[in-house]
Design a protein around this motif. Structure first.
Motif, PDB file in Angstrom:
ATOM      1  N   ASP A   6       0.839  -1.189   0.000  1.00  0.00           N
ATOM      2  CA  ASP A   6       0.000   0.000   0.000  1.00  0.00           C
ATOM      3  C   ASP A   6       0.887   1.258   0.000  1.00  0.00           C
ATOM      4  OD1 ASP A   6      -2.028   1.796   0.204  1.00  0.00           O
ATOM      5  OD2 ASP A   6      -2.819   1.021   2.097  1.00  0.00           O
ATOM      6  N   PRO A   7       0.680   2.197  -0.934  1.00  0.00           N
ATOM      7  CA  PRO A   7       1.521   3.398  -1.006  1.00  0.00           C
ATOM      8  C   PRO A   7       1.516   4.247   0.262  1.00  0.00           C
ATOM      9  CG  PRO A   7       0.165   3.211  -2.966  1.00  0.00           C
ATOM     10  CD  PRO A   7      -0.283   2.149  -2.017  1.00  0.00           C
ATOM     11  N   LYS A   8       0.433   4.189   1.050  1.00  0.00           N
ATOM     12  CA  LYS A   8       0.410   4.990   2.273  1.00  0.00           C
ATOM     13  C   LYS A   8       1.382   4.451   3.325  1.00  0.00           C
ATOM     14  CE  LYS A   8      -3.376   2.582   4.501  1.00  0.00           C
ATOM     15  NZ  LYS A   8      -4.715   2.614   4.989  1.00  0.00           N
ATOM     16  N   ASP A   9       1.956   3.286   3.089  1.00  0.00           N
ATOM     17  CA  ASP A   9       2.927   2.714   4.017  1.00  0.00           C
ATOM     18  C   ASP A   9       4.368   3.121   3.704  1.00  0.00           C
ATOM     19  OD1 ASP A   9       0.949   1.434   5.447  1.00  0.00           O
ATOM     20  OD2 ASP A   9       1.067  -0.391   4.240  1.00  0.00           O
ATOM     21  N   LEU A  10       4.560   4.035   2.767  1.00  0.00           N
ATOM     22  CA  LEU A  10       5.920   4.458   2.419  1.00  0.00           C
ATOM     23  C   LEU A  10       6.628   5.066   3.621  1.00  0.00           C
ATOM     24  CD1 LEU A  10       8.182   4.916   0.356  1.00  0.00           C
ATOM     25  CD2 LEU A  10       7.135   7.110  -0.158  1.00  0.00           C
ATOM     26  N   VAL A  11       5.937   5.944   4.346  1.00  0.00           N
ATOM     27  CA  VAL A  11       6.513   6.564   5.540  1.00  0.00           C
ATOM     28  C   VAL A  11       5.776   6.020   6.752  1.00  0.00           C
ATOM     29  CG1 VAL A  11       6.980   8.716   6.751  1.00  0.00           C
ATOM     30  CG2 VAL A  11       7.075   8.654   4.260  1.00  0.00           C
ATOM     31  N   GLN A  12       6.531   5.402   7.653  1.00  0.00           N
ATOM     32  CA  GLN A  12       5.939   4.818   8.849  1.00  0.00           C
ATOM     33  C   GLN A  12       6.478   5.543  10.075  1.00  0.00           C
ATOM     34  OE1 GLN A  12       6.636   0.619   8.822  1.00  0.00           O
ATOM     35  NE2 GLN A  12       5.976   0.417   6.713  1.00  0.00           N
ATOM     36  N   GLU A  13       5.574   5.899  10.990  1.00  0.00           N
ATOM     37  CA  GLU A  13       5.965   6.553  12.229  1.00  0.00           C
ATOM     38  C   GLU A  13       5.870   5.567  13.376  1.00  0.00           C
ATOM     39  OE1 GLU A  13       4.033  10.183  13.194  1.00  0.00           O
ATOM     40  OE2 GLU A  13       4.493  11.104  11.271  1.00  0.00           O
ATOM     41  N   TYR A  14       6.894   5.573  14.204  1.00  0.00           N
ATOM     42  CA  TYR A  14       6.919   4.726  15.394  1.00  0.00           C
ATOM     43  C   TYR A  14       7.077   5.644  16.590  1.00  0.00           C
ATOM     44  CZ  TYR A  14       7.833   1.182  11.889  1.00  0.00           C
ATOM     45  OH  TYR A  14       7.743   0.368  10.792  1.00  0.00           O
ATOM     46  N   MET A  15       6.092   5.602  17.519  1.00  0.00           N
ATOM     47  CA  MET A  15       6.117   6.456  18.704  1.00  0.00           C
ATOM     48  C   MET A  15       6.037   5.603  19.955  1.00  0.00           C
ATOM     49  SD  MET A  15       3.653   9.558  17.559  1.00  0.00           S
ATOM     50  CE  MET A  15       2.582   8.664  16.456  1.00  0.00           C
ATOM     51  N   ASP A  16       6.807   5.982  20.951  1.00  0.00           N
ATOM     52  CA  ASP A  16       6.769   5.326  22.261  1.00  0.00           C
ATOM     53  C   ASP A  16       6.937   3.813  22.170  1.00  0.00           C
ATOM     54  OD1 ASP A  16       6.427   7.734  23.601  1.00  0.00           O
ATOM     55  OD2 ASP A  16       4.247   7.634  23.434  1.00  0.00           O
ATOM     56  N   MET A  17       7.803   3.351  21.293  1.00  0.00           N
ATOM     57  CA  MET A  17       8.037   1.917  21.155  1.00  0.00           C
ATOM     58  C   MET A  17       9.457   1.595  21.589  1.00  0.00           C
ATOM     59  SD  MET A  17       6.225   1.084  17.484  1.00  0.00           S
ATOM     60  CE  MET A  17       6.615  -0.646  17.526  1.00  0.00           C
ATOM     61  N   THR A  18       9.644   0.410  22.116  1.00  0.00           N
ATOM     62  CA  THR A  18      10.992  -0.015  22.444  1.00  0.00           C
ATOM     63  C   THR A  18      11.754  -0.276  21.152  1.00  0.00           C
ATOM     64  OG1 THR A  18      10.420  -2.351  22.503  1.00  0.00           O
ATOM     65  CG2 THR A  18      10.200  -1.114  24.573  1.00  0.00           C
ATOM     66  N   LEU A  23      12.317  -2.430  15.604  1.00  0.00           N
ATOM     67  CA  LEU A  23      13.070  -3.253  14.655  1.00  0.00           C
ATOM     68  C   LEU A  23      12.229  -4.407  14.122  1.00  0.00           C
ATOM     69  CD1 LEU A  23      16.622  -3.317  16.263  1.00  0.00           C
ATOM     70  CD2 LEU A  23      15.852  -2.041  14.262  1.00  0.00           C
ATOM     71  N   SER A  24      11.378  -4.965  14.947  1.00  0.00           N
ATOM     72  CA  SER A  24      10.493  -6.041  14.497  1.00  0.00           C
ATOM     73  C   SER A  24       9.525  -5.536  13.430  1.00  0.00           C
ATOM     74  CB  SER A  24       9.721  -6.598  15.687  1.00  0.00           C
ATOM     75  OG  SER A  24       8.784  -7.539  15.266  1.00  0.00           O
ATOM     76  N   ALA A  25       8.994  -4.333  13.626  1.00  0.00           N
ATOM     77  CA  ALA A  25       8.084  -3.746  12.633  1.00  0.00           C
ATOM     78  C   ALA A  25       8.828  -3.396  11.353  1.00  0.00           C
ATOM     79  CB  ALA A  25       7.415  -2.506  13.212  1.00  0.00           C
ATOM     80  N   ILE A  26      10.052  -2.924  11.486  1.00  0.00           N
ATOM     81  CA  ILE A  26      10.862  -2.553  10.319  1.00  0.00           C
ATOM     82  C   ILE A  26      11.192  -3.783   9.478  1.00  0.00           C
ATOM     83  CG2 ILE A  26      13.179  -1.767   9.663  1.00  0.00           C
ATOM     84  CD1 ILE A  26      12.887   0.390  11.837  1.00  0.00           C
ATOM     85  N   GLU A  27      11.421  -4.910  10.107  1.00  0.00           N
ATOM     86  CA  GLU A  27      11.776  -6.130   9.379  1.00  0.00           C
ATOM     87  C   GLU A  27      10.665  -6.577   8.436  1.00  0.00           C
ATOM     88  OE1 GLU A  27      12.805  -8.957  12.377  1.00  0.00           O
ATOM     89  OE2 GLU A  27      14.808  -8.114  12.654  1.00  0.00           O
ATOM     90  N   ARG A  28       9.437  -6.167   8.698  1.00  0.00           N
ATOM     91  CA  ARG A  28       8.310  -6.550   7.841  1.00  0.00           C
ATOM     92  C   ARG A  28       8.109  -5.571   6.682  1.00  0.00           C
ATOM     93  NH1 ARG A  28       6.149  -7.398  13.143  1.00  0.00           N
ATOM     94  NH2 ARG A  28       5.131  -5.370  13.005  1.00  0.00           N
ATOM     95  N   THR A  29       8.967  -4.571   6.561  1.00  0.00           N
ATOM     96  CA  THR A  29       8.834  -3.552   5.512  1.00  0.00           C
ATOM     97  C   THR A  29       9.811  -3.852   4.383  1.00  0.00           C
ATOM     98  OG1 THR A  29       8.264  -1.920   7.187  1.00  0.00           O
ATOM     99  CG2 THR A  29       8.951  -1.084   5.044  1.00  0.00           C
TER     100      THR A  29
END
Length: 90
Positions: A6-18, A23-29
């Motif tokens: 999905d093009p809206k997933d190009l920029v992802q913001e991560y707030m208040d995460m360890t 890194l786990s979320a980034i690995e799925r990108t």
């Protein structure tokens, strides 16, 4: 976005995460830009470029620079970017 994402997933913001959760979320990108913030209202503390689930560049100044760097990586690495997302610069 690179492989029918999905093009809206190009920029992802991560707030208040360890860091481990981020890194786990980034690995799925597959291809994208991440912005890590400490709180929702704060300036970005880290902006980086992701290729195939790996952070290839971090600590960039802003999202605009990260976007330019991402397209540079796609060009240099000769990755086939879908034609429907072609950007024209005049």
């Amino acid at each position: 976005m690179y492989l029918s994402e999905d093009p809206k997933d190009l920029v992802q913001e991560y707030m208040d995460m360890t860091e481990a959760n981020t890194l786990s979320a980034i690995e799925r990108t597959m291809v994208g830009i991440y912005v890590a913030k400490e709180t929702p209202g704060s300036n970005s503390s880290d902006v980086g470029v992701i290729l195939e689930g790996v952070v290839v560049l971090r600590d960039l100044e802003n999202v605009a620079l990260a976007t330019a760097v991402l397209f540079g990586f796609l060009y240099i690495l000769n990755m086939r970017y879908p034609s429907k997302y072609t950007v024209f610069i005049f």
